[in-house]
Write a protein that holds these residues in place. Structure first.
Motif, PDB file in Angstrom:
ATOM      1  N   ILE A  60       0.831  -1.202   0.000  1.00  0.00           N
ATOM      2  CA  ILE A  60       0.000   0.000   0.000  1.00  0.00           C
ATOM      3  C   ILE A  60       0.869   1.256   0.000  1.00  0.00           C
ATOM      4  CG2 ILE A  60      -1.627   1.337   1.401  1.00  0.00           C
ATOM      5  CD1 ILE A  60      -3.004  -1.263   2.094  1.00  0.00           C
ATOM      6  N   LEU A  61       1.967   1.218   0.729  1.00  0.00           N
ATOM      7  CA  LEU A  61       2.861   2.374   0.773  1.00  0.00           C
ATOM      8  C   LEU A  61       3.635   2.539  -0.528  1.00  0.00           C
ATOM      9  CD1 LEU A  61       4.268   2.002   4.394  1.00  0.00           C
ATOM     10  CD2 LEU A  61       2.377   3.436   3.608  1.00  0.00           C
ATOM     11  N   LYS A  62       3.785   1.451  -1.293  1.00  0.00           N
ATOM     12  CA  LYS A  62       4.508   1.518  -2.560  1.00  0.00           C
ATOM     13  C   LYS A  62       3.580   1.697  -3.758  1.00  0.00           C
ATOM     14  CE  LYS A  62       8.577  -1.203  -1.344  1.00  0.00           C
ATOM     15  NZ  LYS A  62       9.390  -2.360  -1.731  1.00  0.00           N
ATOM     16  N   SER A  63       2.287   1.844  -3.528  1.00  0.00           N
ATOM     17  CA  SER A  63       1.359   1.987  -4.643  1.00  0.00           C
ATOM     18  C   SER A  63       1.329   3.412  -5.191  1.00  0.00           C
ATOM     19  CB  SER A  63      -0.040   1.553  -4.218  1.00  0.00           C
ATOM     20  OG  SER A  63      -0.485   2.358  -3.156  1.00  0.00           O
ATOM     21  N   SER A  64       1.944   4.345  -4.501  1.00  0.00           N
ATOM     22  CA  SER A  64       2.016   5.727  -4.959  1.00  0.00           C
ATOM     23  C   SER A  64       3.463   6.186  -4.909  1.00  0.00           C
ATOM     24  CB  SER A  64       1.153   6.622  -4.061  1.00  0.00           C
ATOM     25  OG  SER A  64       1.434   7.984  -4.285  1.00  0.00           O
ATOM     26  N   PHE A  65       3.919   6.824  -5.990  1.00  0.00           N
ATOM     27  CA  PHE A  65       5.293   7.318  -6.022  1.00  0.00           C
ATOM     28  C   PHE A  65       5.528   8.366  -4.943  1.00  0.00           C
ATOM     29  CE2 PHE A  65       8.754  10.014  -7.466  1.00  0.00           C
ATOM     30  CZ  PHE A  65       9.726   9.063  -7.728  1.00  0.00           C
ATOM     31  N   LEU A  66       4.576   9.267  -4.764  1.00  0.00           N
ATOM     32  CA  LEU A  66       4.736  10.316  -3.764  1.00  0.00           C
ATOM     33  C   LEU A  66       4.775   9.735  -2.355  1.00  0.00           C
ATOM     34  CD1 LEU A  66       4.936  13.335  -3.151  1.00  0.00           C
ATOM     35  CD2 LEU A  66       2.445  13.402  -3.103  1.00  0.00           C
ATOM     36  N   VAL A  67       3.855   8.846  -2.044  1.00  0.00           N
ATOM     37  CA  VAL A  67       3.826   8.245  -0.706  1.00  0.00           C
ATOM     38  C   VAL A  67       5.074   7.390  -0.481  1.00  0.00           C
ATOM     39  CG1 VAL A  67       2.565   6.677   0.827  1.00  0.00           C
ATOM     40  CG2 VAL A  67       1.320   8.325  -0.579  1.00  0.00           C
ATOM     41  N   VAL A 127       7.794   7.881   2.491  1.00  0.00           N
ATOM     42  CA  VAL A 127       8.170   6.788   3.389  1.00  0.00           C
ATOM     43  C   VAL A 127       9.676   6.547   3.319  1.00  0.00           C
ATOM     44  CG1 VAL A 127       7.891   4.316   3.846  1.00  0.00           C
ATOM     45  CG2 VAL A 127       5.902   5.704   3.308  1.00  0.00           C
ATOM     46  N   THR A 128      10.257   6.615   2.129  1.00  0.00           N
ATOM     47  CA  THR A 128      11.696   6.433   1.983  1.00  0.00           C
ATOM     48  C   THR A 128      12.468   7.501   2.760  1.00  0.00           C
ATOM     49  OG1 THR A 128      11.396   5.447  -0.194  1.00  0.00           O
ATOM     50  CG2 THR A 128      13.576   6.302   0.299  1.00  0.00           C
ATOM     51  N   ALA A 129      11.970   8.718   2.760  1.00  0.00           N
ATOM     52  CA  ALA A 129      12.650   9.795   3.468  1.00  0.00           C
ATOM     53  C   ALA A 129      12.498   9.686   4.983  1.00  0.00           C
ATOM     54  CB  ALA A 129      12.118  11.148   2.997  1.00  0.00           C
ATOM     55  N   LEU A 139      11.048  -3.622   2.964  1.00  0.00           N
ATOM     56  CA  LEU A 139      10.392  -4.879   3.306  1.00  0.00           C
ATOM     57  C   LEU A 139       9.665  -5.456   2.090  1.00  0.00           C
ATOM     58  CD1 LEU A 139       8.899  -3.820   6.756  1.00  0.00           C
ATOM     59  CD2 LEU A 139      10.848  -5.346   6.366  1.00  0.00           C
ATOM     60  N   PRO A 140       9.399  -6.773   2.083  1.00  0.00           N
ATOM     61  CA  PRO A 140       8.633  -7.366   0.972  1.00  0.00           C
ATOM     62  C   PRO A 140       7.228  -6.766   0.884  1.00  0.00           C
ATOM     63  CG  PRO A 140       9.576  -9.070   2.388  1.00  0.00           C
ATOM     64  CD  PRO A 140       9.839  -7.762   3.051  1.00  0.00           C
ATOM     65  N   LEU A 141       6.651  -6.794  -0.316  1.00  0.00           N
ATOM     66  CA  LEU A 141       5.351  -6.169  -0.550  1.00  0.00           C
ATOM     67  C   LEU A 141       4.245  -6.732   0.338  1.00  0.00           C
ATOM     68  CD1 LEU A 141       5.324  -5.884  -4.439  1.00  0.00           C
ATOM     69  CD2 LEU A 141       5.764  -4.098  -2.774  1.00  0.00           C
ATOM     70  N   SER A 142       4.274  -8.020   0.613  1.00  0.00           N
ATOM     71  CA  SER A 142       3.192  -8.635   1.386  1.00  0.00           C
ATOM     72  C   SER A 142       3.425  -8.568   2.898  1.00  0.00           C
ATOM     73  CB  SER A 142       3.019 -10.092   0.969  1.00  0.00           C
ATOM     74  OG  SER A 142       4.214 -10.803   1.217  1.00  0.00           O
ATOM     75  N   PHE A 144       5.311   3.478  -7.001  1.00  0.00           N
ATOM     76  CA  PHE A 144       6.691   3.597  -6.553  1.00  0.00           C
ATOM     77  C   PHE A 144       7.495   2.450  -7.171  1.00  0.00           C
ATOM     78  CE2 PHE A 144      10.143   3.147  -3.410  1.00  0.00           C
ATOM     79  CZ  PHE A 144      10.556   4.467  -3.343  1.00  0.00           C
ATOM     80  N   PRO A 145       8.743   2.678  -7.597  1.00  0.00           N
ATOM     81  CA  PRO A 145       9.533   1.582  -8.168  1.00  0.00           C
ATOM     82  C   PRO A 145       9.630   0.398  -7.208  1.00  0.00           C
ATOM     83  CG  PRO A 145      10.644   3.680  -8.509  1.00  0.00           C
ATOM     84  CD  PRO A 145       9.458   3.952  -7.607  1.00  0.00           C
ATOM     85  N   GLY A 146       9.338  -0.765  -7.732  1.00  0.00           N
ATOM     86  CA  GLY A 146       9.343  -1.968  -6.899  1.00  0.00           C
ATOM     87  C   GLY A 146       8.021  -2.196  -6.202  1.00  0.00           C
ATOM     88  N   GLY A 147       7.043  -1.341  -6.494  1.00  0.00           N
ATOM     89  CA  GLY A 147       5.740  -1.472  -5.865  1.00  0.00           C
ATOM     90  C   GLY A 147       4.851  -2.457  -6.594  1.00  0.00           C
ATOM     91  N   ALA A 148       3.664  -2.645  -6.067  1.00  0.00           N
ATOM     92  CA  ALA A 148       2.737  -3.642  -6.600  1.00  0.00           C
ATOM     93  C   ALA A 148       2.014  -3.149  -7.843  1.00  0.00           C
ATOM     94  CB  ALA A 148       1.702  -3.999  -5.530  1.00  0.00           C
TER      95      ALA A 148
END
Length: 185
Positions: free
Chosen positions: A40-47, A51-53, A61-64, A178-182
Motif C-alpha cells: 500500500i505504501l509503494k502503490s504511490s510514487f509520492l507516498v 516513506v523512503t525519506a 520490506l517485501p510487498l506482502s 513507486f519503483p518496486g511497488g505492486a
C-alpha cells in the motif's frame, strides 16, 4: 481546484506526522496499531518517496509484509488519493472544469476522453485496481453537459496555468506506482 490542492497538502502532512508517530511509537504500542501490507505504501510514487525519506527500513520490506501503521497515515493516503482523482481532467470533476477553463471546451473534452481511455486501458490490463470503478463512476454519473463559463474568450493568466500544471504533476506523482511497488492504485 483550490479545495483538492489544499486537501492534498493537508493529507501529505497527515502522512508525514503519522509515519513519524509510527516510527517513534514504543514497542508496547505497535501491536495496537492497524496492520497494512507494505504494498500500500509503494502503490504511490509520492507516498513511497515520503516513506523512503522518513522510514527507509519500511520501504525495503517485501510487498506482502504486514506492518503496524498509525491510522493518520491511512487517513492521509485516502485524502491524497481522492484529491488526485478529483484533479484528473475528467468531465465535471474539478480537474475537468479547470481543463475546460484553460484549454477551451473542445480541447477540454478531448483531454477528458483521453484520460477516460487511459483509465480504461489501465483497468483492462489489470494495472490499476481503482481505475475501473472510477472510470465507470465518471461515465455513468458525470455525463451531463458542463455549465457554460461566463467568459469563454479571455485567456487564463500564467499563475493559474502554472497551478493547473502543478496539479497535474501532483496527480502523476500520486497515481504513479513507486519503483518496486505492486502497481497503480
Amino acid at each position: 481546484i483550490a479545495a483538492p490542492i489544499i486537501t492534498a497538502a493537508v493529507s501529505i502532512r497527515r502522512i508525514v506526522v503519522g509515519l513519524s508517530w509510527t516510527i517513534n511509537s514504543p514497542a508496547e504500542v505497535l501491536p495496537t496499531l492497524g496492520m497494512i501490507p507494505v504494498a500500500i505504501l509503494k502503490s504511490s510514487f509520492l507516498v513511497g518517496s515520503i516513506v523512503t525519506a522518513i522510514a527507509p527500513k519500511l520501504i525495503s520490506l517485501p510487498l506482502s509484509q504486514p506492518i503496524p501503521i498509525h491510522p493518520l497515515v491511512m487517513i492521509g493516503l485516502s485524502g491524497l488519493l481522492s484529491s488526485a482523482i478529483n484533479l484528473l481532467p475528467l468531465g465535471r470533476l474539478d480537474g475537468g472544469r479547470a481543463s475546460i477553463a484553460i484549454f477551451g471546451r473542445r480541447t477540454g473534452y478531448f483531454l477528458s476522453l483521453l484520460t477516460l481511455t487511459f483509465l480504461a486501458i489501465l483497468a483492462l490490463t489489470g494495472s490499476s485496481t481503482i481505475s475501473i470503478f472510477w472510470g465507470l463512476l465518471v461515465t455513468l454519473f458525470q455525463r451531463d453537459a458542463e455549465i457554460p463559463v461566463r467568459d469563454d474568450l479571455s485567456a487564463v493568466d500564467d499563475v493559474r496555468f502554472g497551478v493547473y500544471v502543478a496539479s497535474l504533476c501532483l496527480v502523476g506523482l500520486v497515481l504513479a506506482p513507486f519503483p518496486g511497488g505492486a502497481g497503480m492504485l
